[in-house]
Write a protein that holds these residues in place. Sequence first.
Motif, PDB file in Angstrom:
ATOM      1  N   ARG A 192       0.913 -18.266   5.817  1.00 34.63           N
ATOM      2  CA  ARG A 192       0.113 -17.043   5.281  1.00 34.63           C
ATOM      3  C   ARG A 192       0.285 -16.826   3.834  1.00 34.63           C
ATOM      4  NH1 ARG A 192       0.815 -12.883  10.252  1.00 34.63           N
ATOM      5  NH2 ARG A 192      -0.836 -11.978   9.284  1.00 34.63           N
ATOM      6  N   THR A 193      -0.396 -15.839   3.434  1.00 43.28           N
ATOM      7  CA  THR A 193      -0.255 -15.600   1.759  1.00 43.28           C
ATOM      8  C   THR A 193       0.315 -14.182   1.698  1.00 43.28           C
ATOM      9  OG1 THR A 193      -1.972 -17.238   1.336  1.00 43.28           O
ATOM     10  CG2 THR A 193      -1.224 -15.515  -0.492  1.00 43.28           C
ATOM     11  N   LEU A 194       1.158 -13.874   0.837  1.00 49.05           N
ATOM     12  CA  LEU A 194       1.696 -12.716   0.460  1.00 49.05           C
ATOM     13  C   LEU A 194       1.016 -12.274  -0.711  1.00 49.05           C
ATOM     14  CD1 LEU A 194       3.464  -9.942   0.672  1.00 49.05           C
ATOM     15  CD2 LEU A 194       5.404 -11.447  -0.654  1.00 49.05           C
ATOM     16  N   VAL A 195       0.476 -11.014  -1.008  1.00 49.43           N
ATOM     17  CA  VAL A 195      -0.198 -10.695  -2.054  1.00 49.43           C
ATOM     18  C   VAL A 195       0.577  -9.359  -2.587  1.00 49.43           C
ATOM     19  CG1 VAL A 195      -2.314  -9.802  -3.142  1.00 49.43           C
ATOM     20  CG2 VAL A 195      -2.493 -11.851  -1.517  1.00 49.43           C
ATOM     21  N   VAL A 196       0.912  -9.348  -3.923  1.00 47.77           N
ATOM     22  CA  VAL A 196       1.610  -8.230  -4.328  1.00 47.77           C
ATOM     23  C   VAL A 196       0.773  -7.666  -5.300  1.00 47.77           C
ATOM     24  CG1 VAL A 196       3.433  -7.186  -5.477  1.00 47.77           C
ATOM     25  CG2 VAL A 196       3.980  -8.968  -3.720  1.00 47.77           C
ATOM     26  N   TYR A 197       0.065  -6.534  -5.209  1.00 47.97           N
ATOM     27  CA  TYR A 197      -0.719  -5.900  -6.112  1.00 47.97           C
ATOM     28  C   TYR A 197      -0.175  -4.791  -6.990  1.00 47.97           C
ATOM     29  CZ  TYR A 197      -4.671  -3.138  -7.716  1.00 47.97           C
ATOM     30  OH  TYR A 197      -5.607  -2.624  -8.524  1.00 47.97           O
ATOM     31  N   SER A 256       2.001  -4.344  -1.290  1.00 49.58           N
ATOM     32  CA  SER A 256       1.999  -5.709  -0.762  1.00 49.58           C
ATOM     33  C   SER A 256       1.231  -5.896   0.414  1.00 49.58           C
ATOM     34  CB  SER A 256       3.744  -6.138  -0.582  1.00 49.58           C
ATOM     35  OG  SER A 256       4.364  -6.083  -1.672  1.00 49.58           O
ATOM     36  N   MET A 257       0.669  -7.137   0.402  1.00 51.69           N
ATOM     37  CA  MET A 257      -0.223  -7.145   1.783  1.00 51.69           C
ATOM     38  C   MET A 257       0.037  -8.793   2.048  1.00 51.69           C
ATOM     39  SD  MET A 257      -3.362  -5.844  -0.229  1.00 51.69           S
ATOM     40  CE  MET A 257      -2.408  -5.583  -1.732  1.00 51.69           C
ATOM     41  N   ALA A 280      -5.944   2.528  -0.313  1.00 56.85           N
ATOM     42  CA  ALA A 280      -7.239   2.077  -0.020  1.00 56.85           C
ATOM     43  C   ALA A 280      -7.487   0.431  -0.201  1.00 56.85           C
ATOM     44  CB  ALA A 280      -8.467   2.882  -0.663  1.00 56.85           C
ATOM     45  N   VAL A 281      -6.949   0.001  -1.204  1.00 54.31           N
ATOM     46  CA  VAL A 281      -7.159  -1.287  -1.661  1.00 54.31           C
ATOM     47  C   VAL A 281      -6.338  -2.212  -0.867  1.00 54.31           C
ATOM     48  CG1 VAL A 281      -6.434  -3.028  -3.370  1.00 54.31           C
ATOM     49  CG2 VAL A 281      -7.608  -0.990  -4.156  1.00 54.31           C
TER      50      VAL A 281
END
Length: 143
Positions: free
Chosen positions: A99-104, A7-8, A131-132
Amino acid sequence: MISVERSMVVGRPAGEVVGYLADFGNTVEWDPGTVACVRLDPGPLVAGARWRNTSRFRGRQTDLGYRLEEYRPDRLVFVGRNRTVTATDDITVRASEGRTLVVYRASLRFHGLARLAAPFLRAEFERLADAVAERLPRVLAQR
């Protein structure tokens, strides 16, 4: 099967983030394992769009044919295949306080004898996911 999730939080609008990530060709900028990623079909980015992704993993190069399986304002799902593996990248995006939460989420399902290697590849795949998670927010901040 190997699965990882990171999560970022990024300082870009959710719509911009989804628009950027929907073009899988951009993986060359944020996925350190991707060597090249070429769109195979013309037209708008919609479910069904296809790419040829060339990745380097543990010193070996491999090609996967990727397809955008799902394209929603808050979720993208890409599935890549070759004879030894099926890879799924499932990305969710949610606006959160400017902001935006990105879950990869990424998973690899190995086929045939390659399944035997999965337990030995987990640590390397975890490092790649780290690393991503480090690179993607930096790339998005520069857009």
